[in-house]
Design a protein around this motif. Sequence first.
Motif, PDB file in Angstrom:
ATOM      1  N   LEU A   1       0.836  -1.206   0.000  1.00  0.00           N
ATOM      2  CA  LEU A   1       0.000   0.000   0.000  1.00  0.00           C
ATOM      3  C   LEU A   1       0.863   1.244   0.000  1.00  0.00           C
ATOM      4  N   ASN A   2       2.017   1.102   0.609  1.00  0.00           N
ATOM      5  CA  ASN A   2       2.913   2.239   0.753  1.00  0.00           C
ATOM      6  C   ASN A   2       3.721   2.493  -0.514  1.00  0.00           C
ATOM      7  N   SER A   3       4.061   1.428  -1.230  1.00  0.00           N
ATOM      8  CA  SER A   3       5.036   1.599  -2.305  1.00  0.00           C
ATOM      9  C   SER A   3       4.450   1.473  -3.706  1.00  0.00           C
ATOM     10  N   PHE A   4       3.136   1.202  -3.805  1.00  0.00           N
ATOM     11  CA  PHE A   4       2.531   1.115  -5.141  1.00  0.00           C
ATOM     12  C   PHE A   4       1.287   1.996  -5.215  1.00  0.00           C
ATOM     13  N   PRO A   5       0.973   2.480  -6.414  1.00  0.00           N
ATOM     14  CA  PRO A   5      -0.187   3.372  -6.549  1.00  0.00           C
ATOM     15  C   PRO A   5      -1.508   2.603  -6.543  1.00  0.00           C
ATOM     16  N   VAL A   6      -1.933   2.190  -5.359  1.00  0.00           N
ATOM     17  CA  VAL A   6      -3.165   1.406  -5.233  1.00  0.00           C
ATOM     18  C   VAL A   6      -4.346   2.333  -4.939  1.00  0.00           C
ATOM     19  N   ASP A   7      -5.477   2.119  -5.644  1.00  0.00           N
ATOM     20  CA  ASP A   7      -6.672   2.938  -5.438  1.00  0.00           C
ATOM     21  C   ASP A   7      -7.731   2.229  -4.613  1.00  0.00           C
ATOM     22  N   ILE A   8      -7.756   0.885  -4.741  1.00  0.00           N
ATOM     23  CA  ILE A   8      -8.838   0.103  -4.144  1.00  0.00           C
ATOM     24  C   ILE A   8      -8.244  -1.105  -3.421  1.00  0.00           C
ATOM     25  N   VAL A   9      -8.756  -1.372  -2.230  1.00  0.00           N
ATOM     26  CA  VAL A   9      -8.325  -2.547  -1.486  1.00  0.00           C
ATOM     27  C   VAL A   9      -9.507  -3.505  -1.413  1.00  0.00           C
ATOM     28  N   LYS A  10      -9.285  -4.765  -1.828  1.00  0.00           N
ATOM     29  CA  LYS A  10     -10.350  -5.761  -1.750  1.00  0.00           C
ATOM     30  C   LYS A  10     -10.067  -6.715  -0.589  1.00  0.00           C
ATOM     31  N   VAL A  11     -10.854  -6.587   0.456  1.00  0.00           N
ATOM     32  CA  VAL A  11     -10.698  -7.428   1.644  1.00  0.00           C
ATOM     33  C   VAL A  11     -11.010  -8.868   1.264  1.00  0.00           C
ATOM     34  N   ASP A  12     -10.099  -9.765   1.534  1.00  0.00           N
ATOM     35  CA  ASP A  12     -10.272 -11.146   1.103  1.00  0.00           C
ATOM     36  C   ASP A  12     -11.509 -11.781   1.727  1.00  0.00           C
ATOM     37  N   GLN A  13     -12.120 -12.684   0.952  1.00  0.00           N
ATOM     38  CA  GLN A  13     -13.379 -13.272   1.404  1.00  0.00           C
ATOM     39  C   GLN A  13     -13.221 -14.149   2.647  1.00  0.00           C
ATOM     40  N   SER A  14     -12.007 -14.614   2.921  1.00  0.00           N
ATOM     41  CA  SER A  14     -11.826 -15.433   4.130  1.00  0.00           C
ATOM     42  C   SER A  14     -12.152 -14.625   5.392  1.00  0.00           C
ATOM     43  N   PHE A  15     -11.828 -13.335   5.394  1.00  0.00           N
ATOM     44  CA  PHE A  15     -12.141 -12.488   6.547  1.00  0.00           C
ATOM     45  C   PHE A  15     -13.648 -12.294   6.677  1.00  0.00           C
ATOM     46  N   VAL A  16     -14.295 -12.105   5.519  1.00  0.00           N
ATOM     47  CA  VAL A  16     -15.735 -11.867   5.515  1.00  0.00           C
ATOM     48  C   VAL A  16     -16.476 -13.125   5.961  1.00  0.00           C
TER      49      VAL A  16
END
Length: 294
Positions: free
Chosen positions: A192-207
């Motif tokens: 998240l710190n070193s790449f230009p990421v716009d969207i984070v997709k929380v993995d389904q295992s957590f959900v």
Amino acid sequence: ARKRNGKNGTRLFDDEIVDIARKRLEIEQCIEQALREDWLDAHLQPIIDLRSGRVSGFEALLRLRHPQKGLLVPEDIIVVAEENGSIGKVGDVIFEKSVRYLADLSKIDGFSDSYLAVNFSPLQFDAALPSRLASLLLQYGVKPSRIVVEITEAVLMLDNPAVRQVMDALGALGCRIALDDFGTGYSSLSYLNSFPVDIVKVDQSFVRALGTSAPEVARKSRTLIEGICMIAHQMGCTVVAEGVETEHQLQVLNEIGIDFGQGYHFSAPLPVASLIERLRGPAWDKPAIRAGER
Ligand code: C2E
Ligand code: MG
Ligand code: MG
Ligand code: MG
């Protein structure tokens, strides 16, 4: 053959290797034939804006319609395609079809701005990818800002300057980048710190764990999602939860302040014709959940 040589461990092992090789060859031939005979397709899964309850985008998911074996899912296909080098062609077909579908979906009232999320394998990240995507988007009259490129940490782990260049070029084009399966890799947070990421997709295992009957497990996964969500928001990213299957999960995600959700609770991935039918039908006229609850 296994039974005949059952007492001999080595024979059994050899048999297994032959078995794996045979299956692999079968899949390779299947992919080749699929490319020739146009068996590859993209099914689309709606992505819901949890604030308004409306469908705001679609994720394209590879499907192979085999005339005898039926519908095949990415699990086996992608790995083999990556290994034998056909992933580039497969990926191009999926991208072309899904962009065409997005253009079709745009004609439905209320969907002219909807976005398309497409999964990319690290091996598709060649220097020519951005210009190929750009000309396809031009051809179908789709703005690059409506495209989300979904990558997993495997892409970033390569730590390859060429990958960075492709990501920068896609960003310059106006595409957004989503980090898929977030939280399952080795150093998710550092990316998240070193790449230009716009969207984070929380993995389904957590959900999935949110709904478990063990309260301690549910509580811990809620804490994890809250943490991911907070960090992602602080980094200026929007957050999508994958694998939302129940009303209860949806409610918790809503309380946490997750921006978008997708999963069977809303809709499975669908062939474009069925999707268009559903989007035009009464079920999607009103928000899937009540707006303004948060
Ligand atoms: P992904 O990008 O994380 O996609 C989410 C997967 O979860 C999809 O599986 C989807 O069908 C499934 N899913 C959606 N909602 C639910 C739910 O409520 N519950 C559960 N249990 N599952 C749900 P699928 O289609 O089998 O794809 C698996 C993976 O294959 C994808 O994971 C993605 O990493 C990869 N993939 C799919 N299509 C492509 C493609 O065109 N190119 C590449 N390179 N990879 C692809
Ligand atoms: Mg994905
Ligand atoms: Mg995922
Ligand atoms: Mg995945």
